[in-house]
Design an enzyme around this catalytic site. Structure first.
Site, PDB file in Angstrom:
ATOM      1  N   ARG A 112    -120.451 -36.957  50.420  1.00  0.00           N
ATOM      2  CA  ARG A 112    -120.549 -37.425  48.878  1.00  0.00           C
ATOM      3  C   ARG A 112    -119.636 -38.967  48.990  1.00  0.00           C
ATOM      4  O   ARG A 112    -118.448 -39.161  49.227  1.00  0.00           O
ATOM      5  CB  ARG A 112    -119.786 -36.696  48.117  1.00  0.00           C
ATOM      6  N   TYR A 347    -108.776 -29.227  41.014  1.00  0.00           N
ATOM      7  CA  TYR A 347    -107.373 -29.566  41.906  1.00  0.00           C
ATOM      8  C   TYR A 347    -106.362 -28.495  41.658  1.00  0.00           C
ATOM      9  O   TYR A 347    -105.653 -27.871  42.534  1.00  0.00           O
ATOM     10  CB  TYR A 347    -106.896 -30.906  41.699  1.00  0.00           C
TER      11      TYR A 347
HETATM   12  C1  GBH Z   1    -110.204 -36.902  41.152  1.00  0.00           C
HETATM   13  O1  GBH Z   1    -109.565 -36.963  39.784  1.00  0.00           O
HETATM   14  C2  GBH Z   1    -110.714 -38.231  41.370  1.00  0.00           C
HETATM   15  O2  GBH Z   1    -112.251 -37.947  41.210  1.00  0.00           O
HETATM   16  C3  GBH Z   1    -110.648 -38.884  42.615  1.00  0.00           C
HETATM   17  O3  GBH Z   1    -111.157 -40.168  42.507  1.00  0.00           O
HETATM   18  C4  GBH Z   1    -109.203 -38.779  42.777  1.00  0.00           C
HETATM   19  O4  GBH Z   1    -108.784 -39.461  44.027  1.00  0.00           O
HETATM   20  C5  GBH Z   1    -109.109 -37.227  43.014  1.00  0.00           C
HETATM   21  O5  GBH Z   1    -109.394 -36.469  41.842  1.00  0.00           O
HETATM   22  C6  GBH Z   1    -107.414 -37.021  43.257  1.00  0.00           C
HETATM   23  O6  GBH Z   1    -106.625 -37.469  42.053  1.00  0.00           O
HETATM   24  O7  GBH Z   1    -100.643 -38.107  34.516  1.00  0.00           O
HETATM   25  O8  GBH Z   1    -101.741 -40.105  34.343  1.00  0.00           O
HETATM   26  O9  GBH Z   1    -100.809 -39.535  36.323  1.00  0.00           O
HETATM   27  C7  GBH Z   1    -108.498 -35.956  39.444  1.00  0.00           C
HETATM   28  C8  GBH Z   1    -108.138 -35.896  38.214  1.00  0.00           C
HETATM   29  C9  GBH Z   1    -106.632 -37.810  37.467  1.00  0.00           C
HETATM   30  C10 GBH Z   1    -105.608 -35.523  37.704  1.00  0.00           C
HETATM   31  C11 GBH Z   1    -105.413 -38.329  37.474  1.00  0.00           C
HETATM   32  C12 GBH Z   1    -104.341 -36.088  37.595  1.00  0.00           C
HETATM   33  C13 GBH Z   1    -102.968 -37.611  36.737  1.00  0.00           C
HETATM   34  C14 GBH Z   1    -102.932 -38.560  35.576  1.00  0.00           C
HETATM   35  N1  GBH Z   1    -106.778 -36.783  38.194  1.00  0.00           N
HETATM   36  N2  GBH Z   1    -104.257 -37.096  36.856  1.00  0.00           N
HETATM   37  S1  GBH Z   1    -101.324 -39.019  35.075  1.00  0.00           S
END
Ligand code: GBH
Length: 519
Positions: A112, A347
């Site tokens: 993907r 996750y």
């Molecule tokens: C996914 O997002 C994405 O699709 C991918 O591109 C990414 O690399 C992967 O996960 C790993 O992160 O509290 O503002 O620091 C997952 C969603 C986005 C969840 C960022 C955690 C933290 C936001 N993630 N978030 S912050």
């Protein structure tokens, strides 16, 4: 109104409470030794995932236009933890042959990846197609197919062309036309090779963090309004691309197309407190249901709970109209059923309870509309970024939630993986994949969830958005100190390859030396 809606929710919540107990009560969720009693079927799709901006680099080569991440990070170098950007990243633009060899070495048959919109359409619009961009992806897709690897292609993984962002990005109603035009170009150029498409990656993370806050680019911080406008037009854009494919391309290209949504797992903060169960359900409606309900529910449109809540909060705050736009009847119909599968990124899991105030909230905002607080369970392992703890049963629960709410639509887990700070001997990642995949096996075999595929995030250490290169998710290590961007397999690569080849999980295949056995 908050009080009333809680009463209305409680019947549903009670059903959920009993279902959760069922899942929880299963003694099988603790089997993490020996070889798994369940196996993955021969046709189960195993893959690895990446995204263009996170690995390609070559930000200004081959006539590529700029995406918002290029433009924003050049202007605001301190946005990322390490003040680094995606200019070179893992240099996959030049090293894609090595990437393909790595995928082959895992025995994985699906990859993907995403297309960079401005690499194909430098201005974002379809009046000019970059020859080099077209050539790059055609060669890449053909090379994958030659290696017997099926590419699954995402049209939008957060890198909108800057000229379209300047016009308001996903808040501009015209974006729906522009996205449809981009999708048409992609289907025309590559539809003979690509048989599985996903339109948008994680609209939820993109809109909330990028439009309703400053965690992600474009960092609009238009909280309370921006995240809902983005949601609205990104959903419509998805639906238009889906309908376009089915009408004009599917009859001769014979492929499938869907969307990728993300969801944290949710646990009531206190398992025996009904109010916390209701809060967990309300969290899911507001974050996952907001996107899933218009597409996958039998009624379509935004979830009633969300509709009522945002309308009411907007009214109370003195707005003449709701901060969440309304769909017309035609738009509801356009969206309903507009995905051939349910792409899920998952996750981690949070503990949820109601609260009326949290210091992280902006006012107004989706967070405030939701009125729940998220906490981490401090007893769960936290191997990397602050947002990330390990709780495998949360995965099985969210798969069951999708089945309960949206029926037997095939689910493809388009991302799942572990965040740490690097190192080749990544025992925690090995353990994470083993345990999360085992929960998937339980969801399929015990709960009869229709999960047909799984993509590990990610093939190699990449540009992790606001974390820069500080946090790592790769099966392969990338040496970011070397211009060669040398790739080296981690233990988790060996372990994943073993699972893919044997179709079983062997929890004892790779074991940490005794003193490191934490999980
Ligand atoms: C996914 O997002 C994405 O699709 C991918 O591109 C990414 O690399 C992967 O996960 C790993 O992160 O509290 O503002 O620091 C997952 C969603 C986005 C969840 C960022 C955690 C933290 C936001 N993630 N978030 S912050």
């Amino acid at each position: 109104m908050q009080g009333k809606s809680r009463v209305a929710m409680s019947a549903a919540a009670l059903t959920i409470l009993s279902l959760l107990t069922l899942v929880h009560g299963s003694s099988e969720s603790n089997l993490y030794t020996g070889v798994s009693n369940y196996t993955f079927s021969e046709d189960f799709i195993f893959g690895v995932a990446t995204a263009a901006f996170q690995i390609e680099g070559a930000w200004n080569e081959g006539g590529k236009g700029e995406s918002i991440w290029d433009t924003y990070l050049h202007k605001n170098p301190n946005f990322t933890l390490d003040s680094l950007n995606g200019d070179v990243a893992a240099d996959s633009y030049h090293k894609y042959e090595e990437d393909i060899a790595m995928i082959e070495s895992l025995g994985v048959k699906y990859y993907r990846l995403s297309i960079s919109w401005p690499r194909i359409l430098p201005q974002g619009t379809d009046n000019y197609i970059s020859e080099d961009g077209k050539k790059y992806y055609r060669t890449l897709f053909e090379s994958l197919l030659k290696a017997n690897i099926t590419p699954i292609v995402t049209l939008f993984h957060w890198d909108i062309p800057t000229p379209l962002m300047d016009l308001g990005g996903w808040t501009n109603p015209k974006i729906v036309d522009y996205f449809e035009d981009y999708a048409r170009v992609a289907f025309n150029l590559f539809g003979d090779l690509i048989k599985i498409w996903t339109t948008i990656n994680e609209p939820h993370q993109h809109c909330i963090n990028g439009y309703g806050n400053v965690f992600f680019v474009p960092a609009l911080d238009s909280h309370g309004i921006g995240e809902y406008l983005c949601t609205h037009y990104i959903l419509l854009s998805h639906a238009r691309a889906y309908r376009l494919y089915h009408k004009d391309f599917r009859p001769h290209q014979h492929g499938k197309i869907g969307i990728t949504l993300d969801s944290f797992g949710v646990n009531p903060k206190n398992e025996s407190n009904l109010d916390d169960h209701i809060a967990a359900e309300e969290y899911l409606q507001m974050h996952l249901g907001l996107y899933a309900h218009p597409i996958f529910s039998s009624t379509g449109d935004y979830p009633k709970f969300v509709r009522n809540r945002v309308d009411h909060m907007s009214y109370e705050q003195g707005y003449t109209r709701s901060r969440l736009p309304y769909f017309s009847e035609e738009e509801i119909a356009l969206l309903k059923g507009s995905s051939d599968f349910f792409g899920l990124n998952h996750y981690t899991t949070y503990l949820i309870s109601h609260c009326s105030w949290d210091k992280s909230w902006r006012i107004p905002s989706l967070d405030q509309d939701n009125g729940v607080c998220l906490e981490q369970n401090l007893t769960w392992t936290k191997p990397g970024a602050d947002w990330f703890t390990v709780y495998p049963p949360g995965f099985r629960k969210i798969l069951n939630y999708i089945k309960r709410n949206y029926g037997d639509v095939p689910i493809i887990v388009t991302e799942n993986g572990l965040c740490d700070y690097g190192g080749l001997e990544d025992y925690e990642r090995v353990s994470y994949f083993n345990k999360y995949l085992y929960q998937l096996l339980l969801a399929v075999n015990v709960d009869k969830c229709n999960v047909i595929g799984y993509f590990a995030w990610t093939l190699m250490d990449d540009f992790e958005w606001n974390d820069g290169y500080v946090t790592k998710f790769g099966l392969f290590h990338v040496d970011y100190n070397s211009p060669e961007r040398t790739r080296t397999p981690k233990l988790s690569a060996t372990n994943y390859g073993h699972i893919v080849r044997t179709r079983k999980i062997d929890f004892d295949f790779i074991k940490p030396p005794l003193k490191q056995q934490k999980l």
